[in-house]
Motif scaffolding. Sequence first.
Motif, PDB file in Angstrom:
ATOM      1  N   ALA A 194      -3.732  -7.963  -5.320  1.00  0.00           N
ATOM      2  CA  ALA A 194      -4.980  -7.293  -4.652  1.00  0.00           C
ATOM      3  C   ALA A 194      -4.849  -5.825  -4.371  1.00  0.00           C
ATOM      4  O   ALA A 194      -5.684  -4.936  -4.549  1.00  0.00           O
ATOM      5  CB  ALA A 194      -5.265  -8.145  -3.452  1.00  0.00           C
ATOM      6  N   VAL A 195      -3.822  -5.346  -3.744  1.00  0.00           N
ATOM      7  CA  VAL A 195      -3.663  -4.129  -3.462  1.00  0.00           C
ATOM      8  C   VAL A 195      -3.443  -3.197  -4.704  1.00  0.00           C
ATOM      9  O   VAL A 195      -4.260  -2.075  -4.683  1.00  0.00           O
ATOM     10  CB  VAL A 195      -2.441  -3.794  -2.445  1.00  0.00           C
ATOM     11  CG1 VAL A 195      -1.874  -2.346  -2.281  1.00  0.00           C
ATOM     12  CG2 VAL A 195      -2.159  -4.367  -1.244  1.00  0.00           C
ATOM     13  N   ILE A 196      -3.167  -3.533  -5.581  1.00  0.00           N
ATOM     14  CA  ILE A 196      -3.045  -2.715  -6.743  1.00  0.00           C
ATOM     15  C   ILE A 196      -4.364  -2.296  -7.483  1.00  0.00           C
ATOM     16  O   ILE A 196      -4.800  -1.374  -7.903  1.00  0.00           O
ATOM     17  CB  ILE A 196      -2.255  -3.249  -8.072  1.00  0.00           C
ATOM     18  CG1 ILE A 196      -0.835  -3.263  -7.571  1.00  0.00           C
ATOM     19  CG2 ILE A 196      -2.443  -2.501  -9.132  1.00  0.00           C
ATOM     20  CD1 ILE A 196       0.094  -4.063  -8.548  1.00  0.00           C
ATOM     21  N   ARG A 234       0.976  -1.179   0.032  1.00  0.00           N
ATOM     22  CA  ARG A 234      -0.033  -0.048  -0.090  1.00  0.00           C
ATOM     23  C   ARG A 234       0.984   1.245  -0.121  1.00  0.00           C
ATOM     24  O   ARG A 234       0.439   2.336  -0.604  1.00  0.00           O
ATOM     25  CB  ARG A 234      -1.268  -0.012   1.342  1.00  0.00           C
ATOM     26  CG  ARG A 234      -0.351   0.040   2.604  1.00  0.00           C
ATOM     27  CD  ARG A 234      -1.578   0.222   3.689  1.00  0.00           C
ATOM     28  NE  ARG A 234      -2.274   1.243   3.376  1.00  0.00           N
ATOM     29  CZ  ARG A 234      -2.214   2.354   4.450  1.00  0.00           C
ATOM     30  NH1 ARG A 234      -1.596   2.036   5.358  1.00  0.00           N
ATOM     31  NH2 ARG A 234      -3.128   3.364   4.222  1.00  0.00           N
ATOM     32  N   LYS A 235       1.991   0.968   0.441  1.00  0.00           N
ATOM     33  CA  LYS A 235       3.041   2.181   0.599  1.00  0.00           C
ATOM     34  C   LYS A 235       3.461   2.382  -0.718  1.00  0.00           C
ATOM     35  O   LYS A 235       3.799   3.513  -1.186  1.00  0.00           O
ATOM     36  CB  LYS A 235       3.928   2.059   1.661  1.00  0.00           C
ATOM     37  CG  LYS A 235       5.006   3.196   2.047  1.00  0.00           C
ATOM     38  CD  LYS A 235       5.902   2.877   2.886  1.00  0.00           C
ATOM     39  CE  LYS A 235       7.132   4.221   3.044  1.00  0.00           C
ATOM     40  NZ  LYS A 235       8.150   4.040   4.073  1.00  0.00           N
ATOM     41  N   LYS A 236       3.990   1.348  -1.547  1.00  0.00           N
ATOM     42  CA  LYS A 236       4.677   1.348  -2.561  1.00  0.00           C
ATOM     43  C   LYS A 236       4.087   2.010  -3.634  1.00  0.00           C
ATOM     44  O   LYS A 236       4.400   2.587  -4.597  1.00  0.00           O
ATOM     45  CB  LYS A 236       5.090  -0.099  -2.953  1.00  0.00           C
ATOM     46  CG  LYS A 236       5.808  -0.199  -4.285  1.00  0.00           C
ATOM     47  CD  LYS A 236       6.612  -1.590  -4.419  1.00  0.00           C
ATOM     48  CE  LYS A 236       7.057  -1.703  -5.751  1.00  0.00           C
ATOM     49  NZ  LYS A 236       7.615  -3.280  -6.064  1.00  0.00           N
ATOM     50  N   TYR A 237       2.729   1.365  -3.713  1.00  0.00           N
ATOM     51  CA  TYR A 237       1.741   1.883  -4.918  1.00  0.00           C
ATOM     52  C   TYR A 237       0.823   2.847  -4.426  1.00  0.00           C
ATOM     53  O   TYR A 237       0.024   3.489  -5.269  1.00  0.00           O
ATOM     54  CB  TYR A 237       0.850   0.552  -5.307  1.00  0.00           C
ATOM     55  CG  TYR A 237       1.845  -0.625  -5.913  1.00  0.00           C
ATOM     56  CD1 TYR A 237       2.656  -0.107  -7.001  1.00  0.00           C
ATOM     57  CD2 TYR A 237       1.831  -1.631  -5.243  1.00  0.00           C
ATOM     58  CE1 TYR A 237       3.290  -1.361  -7.312  1.00  0.00           C
ATOM     59  CE2 TYR A 237       2.530  -2.642  -5.788  1.00  0.00           C
ATOM     60  CZ  TYR A 237       3.585  -2.311  -6.821  1.00  0.00           C
ATOM     61  OH  TYR A 237       4.147  -3.380  -7.318  1.00  0.00           O
ATOM     62  N   ASN A 238       0.951   3.379  -3.258  1.00  0.00           N
ATOM     63  CA  ASN A 238       0.219   4.556  -2.663  1.00  0.00           C
ATOM     64  C   ASN A 238      -1.551   4.361  -2.845  1.00  0.00           C
ATOM     65  O   ASN A 238      -2.198   5.096  -3.396  1.00  0.00           O
ATOM     66  CB  ASN A 238       0.426   5.910  -3.491  1.00  0.00           C
ATOM     67  CG  ASN A 238      -0.028   7.231  -2.890  1.00  0.00           C
ATOM     68  OD1 ASN A 238      -0.575   7.161  -1.564  1.00  0.00           O
ATOM     69  ND2 ASN A 238      -0.390   8.201  -3.402  1.00  0.00           N
TER      70      ASN A 238
END
Length: 448
Positions: free
Chosen positions: A375-377, A338-342
Amino acid sequence: MSLSQAKVLIMDDDVDVLSAAKLLLKRHVKQVDIEKNPEKLPFLITNGQYDLVLLDMNFTRDVSSGREGFQWLDRILDIDPKLTVIMITAYGDVEMAVRAIKAGATDFVLKPWENDKLLDTLQAGLASKKEATGAEKTETKKTTDTSIVGSSGAMQQVMATVERVAPTDANVLILGENGTGKTQLARHLHQLSDRSTKPFVVVDLGALSENLFESELFGHVKGAFTDARDDRAGRFEEAQGGTIFLDEIGNLPLPLQSKLLTVLQERRVTRVGSNKPIPIDVRLVCATNHEIDKMVADRVFRQDLLYRINTIELNLPPLRDRPEDIEPLAEHYLKQFRKKYNRPVASLSAALIKKMEQYNWPGNIRELQHAIERAVILSQSKALQPEDLFLKSNGPEPAAATGFDLEEMEKDLIVKAMKRFGGNITDAARELGLSRAALYRRMEKYGL
């Protein structure tokens, strides 16, 4: 680092591209080397001490998928995670650029390039990699065990053994299926040892050809063979004072096992083309996903070598045997991505946790990591739901299955995006990081 001080390697199957790039860069960098055969990459990266690699995406005629480029990118970063890699291709689009950067590339340029823009990209790539490396070093000093997540009884037993043996120089053999975290455990062992300030050198024996084995591990002298233009230290010398991690040692052919055993017994290496032995002082850690005792019984692995490498044996359990670790691992990767892809997602729903705990995870931690990343993306909610996670069927399949079908994964992502946006091509393409035309091409390709 200034571009003028950089050593650059250009890897492309087009000799005209290689010539043009070298002609341009030799006026702006300290050293530029060119190569058209990607099979030489491991040797060149290990021995060339490059600061930057310009890597072609495709090495097979009439292929534009970029798959080869991603495979070689992975190999490069396995050898040297700090290396600046910039991908080049004539078939680029937004989706490929995003994939390359997510996979670890620093940037992406298209052929034919503009000279000034290429030079700016190289300089920016060197600068950004330096900043990232500095941040990583700072974080490493603060904490040494963030790569190991697991509170299950099985993992606690493994970690207790690691803490006891880390301060010693005992040789360690790590056993476990693919994806269980053998490399991370080896790195953690090194960080806890008295050698933590010295190098940690990883050698993937499964990816090493027999022709390059001795040169890669033991080094060579100038003129020892064609292309040996300088003296080069091998991986054992690079690990001097530190730890050498020999991954996939079960894949090593018998003749090479004999050569490795000699070095381990004598604690010295002799470079190819030389007769002068060099003493080595390294901690040895090995790993394999094979049933090594069965290999000895079948006479495909030397028993004396096994005795030499497994003073201490660590068995990493598969993820299906420690379901209580699934939730903390998923939360660890959720925070990371979540941090990497904001992205807005901040938690795991109870229903999703239940779904994950009922799945057998044939790809182990690596599969869990990829599943959470996807999933996060794609998720637009603050909590991941069961429908956000793409998992294989829990039907019968080998416990050590490790392959991921990238095309099937891409198809699943497209189906999910189209469903979320009610068939709206523009919104789905934007979410996937594709142009409308690129999304149409993929939908046609997959019959959607």
